[in-house]
Design a protein around this motif. Structure first.
Motif, short mmCIF file in Angstrom:
data_model
loop_
_atom_site.label_atom_id
_atom_site.label_comp_id
_atom_site.label_asym_id
_atom_site.label_seq_id
_atom_site.Cartn_x
_atom_site.Cartn_y
_atom_site.Cartn_z
N GLN A 11 0.83 -1.21 0.00
CA GLN A 11 0.00 0.00 0.00
C GLN A 11 0.86 1.26 0.00
O GLN A 11 0.41 2.33 -0.40
N LEU A 12 2.11 1.15 0.43
CA LEU A 12 3.01 2.29 0.49
C LEU A 12 3.77 2.53 -0.81
O LEU A 12 4.47 3.53 -0.95
N ILE A 13 3.64 1.60 -1.75
CA ILE A 13 4.40 1.66 -3.00
C ILE A 13 3.49 2.21 -4.11
O ILE A 13 2.52 1.57 -4.50
N ARG A 14 3.85 3.39 -4.62
CA ARG A 14 3.10 3.96 -5.74
C ARG A 14 3.64 3.36 -7.03
O ARG A 14 4.84 3.39 -7.28
N PRO A 15 2.75 2.81 -7.87
CA PRO A 15 3.18 2.18 -9.12
C PRO A 15 3.87 3.18 -10.04
O PRO A 15 3.55 4.36 -10.06
N GLY A 16 4.84 2.67 -10.81
CA GLY A 16 5.51 3.49 -11.82
C GLY A 16 6.66 4.33 -11.29
O GLY A 16 7.26 5.07 -12.06
N LEU A 17 6.96 4.21 -10.00
CA LEU A 17 8.09 4.94 -9.42
C LEU A 17 9.14 3.95 -8.92
O LEU A 17 8.79 2.87 -8.44
N PRO A 18 10.41 4.31 -9.00
CA PRO A 18 11.43 3.47 -8.38
C PRO A 18 11.18 3.41 -6.86
O PRO A 18 10.58 4.34 -6.29
N THR A 19 11.64 2.35 -6.24
CA THR A 19 11.41 2.15 -4.81
C THR A 19 12.70 1.79 -4.11
O THR A 19 13.48 0.96 -4.60
N VAL A 20 12.92 2.41 -2.97
CA VAL A 20 14.03 2.07 -2.08
C VAL A 20 13.41 1.72 -0.73
O VAL A 20 12.63 2.49 -0.18
N PHE B 156 17.10 -2.22 -0.14
CA PHE B 156 16.64 -2.85 -1.38
C PHE B 156 16.30 -1.75 -2.37
O PHE B 156 15.64 -0.77 -2.00
N VAL B 157 16.72 -1.91 -3.62
CA VAL B 157 16.45 -0.93 -4.66
C VAL B 157 15.71 -1.62 -5.80
O VAL B 157 16.15 -2.67 -6.29
N PHE B 158 14.58 -1.03 -6.21
CA PHE B 158 13.75 -1.57 -7.27
C PHE B 158 13.56 -0.50 -8.35
O PHE B 158 13.41 0.68 -8.04
N ASP B 159 13.54 -0.91 -9.61
CA ASP B 159 13.29 0.06 -10.69
C ASP B 159 11.79 0.38 -10.76
O ASP B 159 11.00 -0.11 -9.96
N LYS B 160 11.41 1.19 -11.75
CA LYS B 160 10.02 1.64 -11.88
C LYS B 160 9.03 0.50 -12.07
O LYS B 160 7.87 0.62 -11.72
N ALA B 161 9.50 -0.60 -12.64
CA ALA B 161 8.64 -1.75 -12.87
C ALA B 161 8.56 -2.67 -11.66
O ALA B 161 7.84 -3.66 -11.69
N GLY B 162 9.33 -2.36 -10.61
CA GLY B 162 9.32 -3.20 -9.41
C GLY B 162 10.33 -4.32 -9.45
O GLY B 162 10.35 -5.19 -8.57
N THR B 163 11.23 -4.29 -10.42
CA THR B 163 12.26 -5.31 -10.54
C THR B 163 13.42 -4.98 -9.60
O THR B 163 13.92 -3.85 -9.61
N PRO B 164 13.86 -5.94 -8.78
CA PRO B 164 15.00 -5.66 -7.90
C PRO B 164 16.26 -5.40 -8.72
O PRO B 164 16.57 -6.16 -9.64
N ILE B 165 16.96 -4.30 -8.39
CA ILE B 165 18.19 -3.99 -9.13
C ILE B 165 19.41 -3.90 -8.22
O ILE B 165 20.53 -3.91 -8.70
N ALA B 166 19.20 -3.83 -6.90
CA ALA B 166 20.34 -3.80 -5.98
C ALA B 166 19.88 -4.14 -4.57
O ALA B 166 18.73 -3.89 -4.21
N MET B 167 20.80 -4.72 -3.81
CA MET B 167 20.61 -4.91 -2.38
C MET B 167 21.93 -4.58 -1.71
O MET B 167 22.98 -5.09 -2.12
N ILE B 168 21.88 -3.71 -0.74
CA ILE B 168 23.08 -3.29 -0.01
C ILE B 168 22.93 -3.79 1.42
O ILE B 168 21.97 -3.44 2.11
N VAL B 169 23.86 -4.62 1.86
CA VAL B 169 23.83 -5.16 3.22
C VAL B 169 24.96 -4.53 4.00
O VAL B 169 26.12 -4.59 3.59
N GLY B 170 24.62 -3.90 5.12
CA GLY B 170 25.61 -3.19 5.92
C GLY B 170 25.70 -1.74 5.48
O GLY B 170 25.07 -1.33 4.50
#
Length: 140
Positions: A18-27, A111-125
């Protein structure tokens, strides 16, 4: 992941999606106020929010591993790092492995996702050089 329950600052429950607006990248940044590396990372997350503004990115600052922490304590931490005191959600510790697909529950984790919701990066630490690359990953 979108159905995982989170708690809003006012105590209401909502699904994470519910917090994720479609069409925008997400962190999604996982943190705890007692976590030293999370405290070091917090200014980088604040800068990321400033860089994009509220309309160009979904930024979910997700408090984990602090089940039952008083909202006033979390708000105090957020104010200390320059983030609005209502600009976070919380997730119960038991749900963390369902989000991360990892039983180690390491934080901070971003976690980093592109506009389509595809995971593109994960940073641990806390990795400031990796965090600094996020704007480039999300640019058009």
């Amino acid at each position: 992941m979108s159905k995982l329950p989170v708690t809003l600052p006012d105590g209401q429950q909502a699904p994470l999606g519910q917090l994720i607006r479609p069409g925008l990248p997400t962190v999604i940044s996982l943190w705890a106020s007692w976590c030293g590396p999370c405290q070091l990372e917090a200014p980088d997350i604040v800068e990321l929010r400033r860089h994009f503004g509220p309309d160009k990115i979904n930024l979910v600052y997700l408090n984990v591993r602090e089940d039952g922490a008083p909202p006033a304590d979390l708000a105090r931490f957020l104010r200390s790092i320059g983030m609005p005191p209502h600009d976070y959600v919380s997730m119960g510790y038991a749900d963390l492995p369902r989000l991360t697909n990892d039983t180690r529950n390491l934080i901070p984790r971003t976690f980093v996702f592109d506009k389509a919701g595809t995971p593109i990066a994960m940073i641990v630490g806390y990795k400031p050089m990796a965090l600094a690359r996020i704007p480039g990953l999300l640019s058009d």
